[in-house]
Design a protein around this motif. Structure first.
Motif, short mmCIF file in Angstrom:
data_model
loop_
_atom_site.label_atom_id
_atom_site.label_comp_id
_atom_site.label_asym_id
_atom_site.label_seq_id
_atom_site.Cartn_x
_atom_site.Cartn_y
_atom_site.Cartn_z
N UNK A 340 5.48 -21.63 47.83
CA UNK A 340 4.90 -21.33 46.52
C UNK A 340 3.64 -20.48 46.63
N UNK A 341 2.91 -20.59 47.74
CA UNK A 341 1.73 -19.76 47.95
C UNK A 341 2.09 -18.28 48.05
N UNK A 342 3.35 -17.98 48.31
CA UNK A 342 3.77 -16.60 48.41
C UNK A 342 4.00 -15.92 47.08
N UNK A 343 4.11 -16.68 45.99
CA UNK A 343 4.37 -16.08 44.69
C UNK A 343 3.12 -15.32 44.22
N UNK A 344 3.24 -14.02 44.05
CA UNK A 344 2.12 -13.17 43.64
C UNK A 344 2.26 -12.65 42.22
N UNK A 345 3.50 -12.34 41.81
CA UNK A 345 3.77 -11.78 40.49
C UNK A 345 4.99 -12.48 39.91
N UNK A 346 4.91 -12.82 38.60
CA UNK A 346 6.09 -13.37 37.93
C UNK A 346 6.07 -13.00 36.46
N UNK A 347 7.13 -12.35 36.01
CA UNK A 347 7.35 -12.08 34.59
C UNK A 347 6.12 -11.51 33.89
N UNK A 348 5.49 -10.54 34.53
CA UNK A 348 4.35 -9.88 33.91
C UNK A 348 3.02 -10.55 34.12
N UNK A 349 2.96 -11.58 34.94
CA UNK A 349 1.70 -12.27 35.22
C UNK A 349 1.37 -12.26 36.69
N UNK A 350 0.08 -12.31 37.01
CA UNK A 350 -0.37 -12.36 38.40
C UNK A 350 -0.63 -13.81 38.75
N UNK A 351 0.10 -14.31 39.74
CA UNK A 351 0.06 -15.74 40.06
C UNK A 351 -0.71 -16.05 41.33
N UNK A 352 -1.25 -15.02 41.99
CA UNK A 352 -2.07 -15.27 43.18
C UNK A 352 -3.52 -15.01 42.81
#
Length: 371
Positions: A340-352
């Motif tokens: 999960x720490x690898x998720x940087x971008x999702x559906x138009x949002x920045x997750x890192x």
């Protein structure tokens, strides 16, 4: 799941996201694997080998970006590739977003779900998907630096190991992590006079114990850094702040105190570089000179030894790809917080968080995405 692997198009990038062996592992687990024709030629893998591994060969990258649920690459998608990404698609590759606002904006706009190899963590708090390329880059940095020191490349004309009766070259390694440790190993092996600087006393203790009297260690503060760089023939920049832009540790002002023809190798260039005068270069044109100091700042160093690098990378990336293909990426991340720490971008949002802070985006917590 349908998983696609396009040919890398970055300058002199010969690695490939999936080896034939990795393609076979995905296929025997019930997944459909599409490989762009010629994608593996840089590592000596032919289309016939991929077909024998039960992969489908497609012409060009368009079918992969249009029809595959997961796209597996090595380097960050180039502009022409980013234009092909689509909402709901899973991108699994190195990204290095913090120093790259254009890429980040394109990925946010695309709606893609982007997982960055370089921010996936391990139980020990380290970065297992970055480690093999850091090992390669650390070792290559000494090879590249030694070549750049040759007079025809603008260097001082110093042989790192010296010869009997002539002192060896002085090598300064800034950062004692994976890159720095491997750089120091190579430099010591060549007979260089090596100093390693770091701010973490535990790291200094570890590398000091390993190298004993073959390399010296110094605490990295401004004074020690300036003094060490001024004496060096070759400086390796090996600092890392996971997911964030690298700090600029060597200023342009310091260059005036260095020996003319000394060499700076910036292994942190993927994260923006740790020298103020750094700018990304390519294998086609790897060096430039600023104030009589040679700079080597190739952003994809391991691509030059593509076969070694690709197999080392696949060893650590494939298990996560298998789990995401089997369980879906959200479920895989719920089960494995390190992925999960690898998720940087999702559906138009920045997750890192480090990327969001660096580039001025609102941070979307991963927990709110995966539930």
């Amino acid at each position: 799941m349908r998983i696609g692997c396009p040919k890398e198009i970055k300058n002199h990038e010969y690695r490939v996201g999936l080896t034939p062996e990795s393609a076979r592992e995905l296929a025997v687990n019930g997944h459909e694997v599409w490989i762009e024709s010629g994608a593996g030629l840089g590592i000596g893998a032919t289309d016939e080998e991929y077909r024998a591994a039960r992969a489908t060969i497609v012409d060009g990258p368009d079918p992969i970006f249009a029809d595959c649920e997961m796209v597996v690459k090595v380097k960050e998608p180039q502009a022409v590739e980013r234009a092909k990404l689509r909402e709901g698609q899973l991108l699994y590759t190195y990204l290095h977003l913090a120093p790259d606002p254009e890429q980040t904006a394109d990925l946010v706009k695309s709606g893609v779900t982007a997982i960055a190899y370089e921010t996936v963590t391990g139980p020990d708090g380290l970065l297992p998907l970055l480690k093999p390329m850091s090992q390669v880059a650390g070792r290559m940095s000494i090879q590249a630096g030694a070549a750049a020191l040759q007079k025809e490349h603008g260097g001082r004309g110093v042989l790192l190991g010296g010869v009997p009766g002539v002192m060896p070259g002085k090598v300064v390694v800034i950062g004692g992590g994976v890159v720095g440790f491997n750089a120091a190993q190579m430099a010591v092996g060549l007979g260089g006079q090596v100093s390693i600087l770091d701010r973490n006393p535990e790291v200094l203790d570890k590398v000091g114990t390993f190298f004993e009297n073959r390399a010296s260690t110094r605490f990295s503060n401004r004074s020690n850094l300036h003094e060490a760089v001024a004496e060096a023939d070759l400086v390796i920049g090996a600092v890392l702040i996971p997911g964030a832009a690298a700090p600029k540790l060597i200023t342009r002002e310091m260059l005036s105190d260095m020996k003319p023809g000394a060499v700076l190798v910036d292994v942190a260039i993927d994260q923006g570089g740790c020298f103020e005068t750094s700018k990304a270069t390519t294998h086609a044109d790897p060096t430039y000179i600023v104030d009589n100091i040679v700079h080597y700042c190739v952003a994809n160093m391991p691509g030059a030894v593509a076969r070694t690098s690709t197999y080392a990378l696949n060893n650590v990336t494939l298990p996560h790809a298998l789990r995401m293909a089997r369980d879906g990426w959200k479920e895989a991340m719920r089960r494995d917080p390190h992925l999960a720490e690898g998720l940087n971008i999702h559906a138009g949002g920045v997750t890192y968080q480090a990327v969001a802070e660096e580039l001025g985006y609102d941070h979307v917590p991963v927990s709110s995405v995966i539930g």
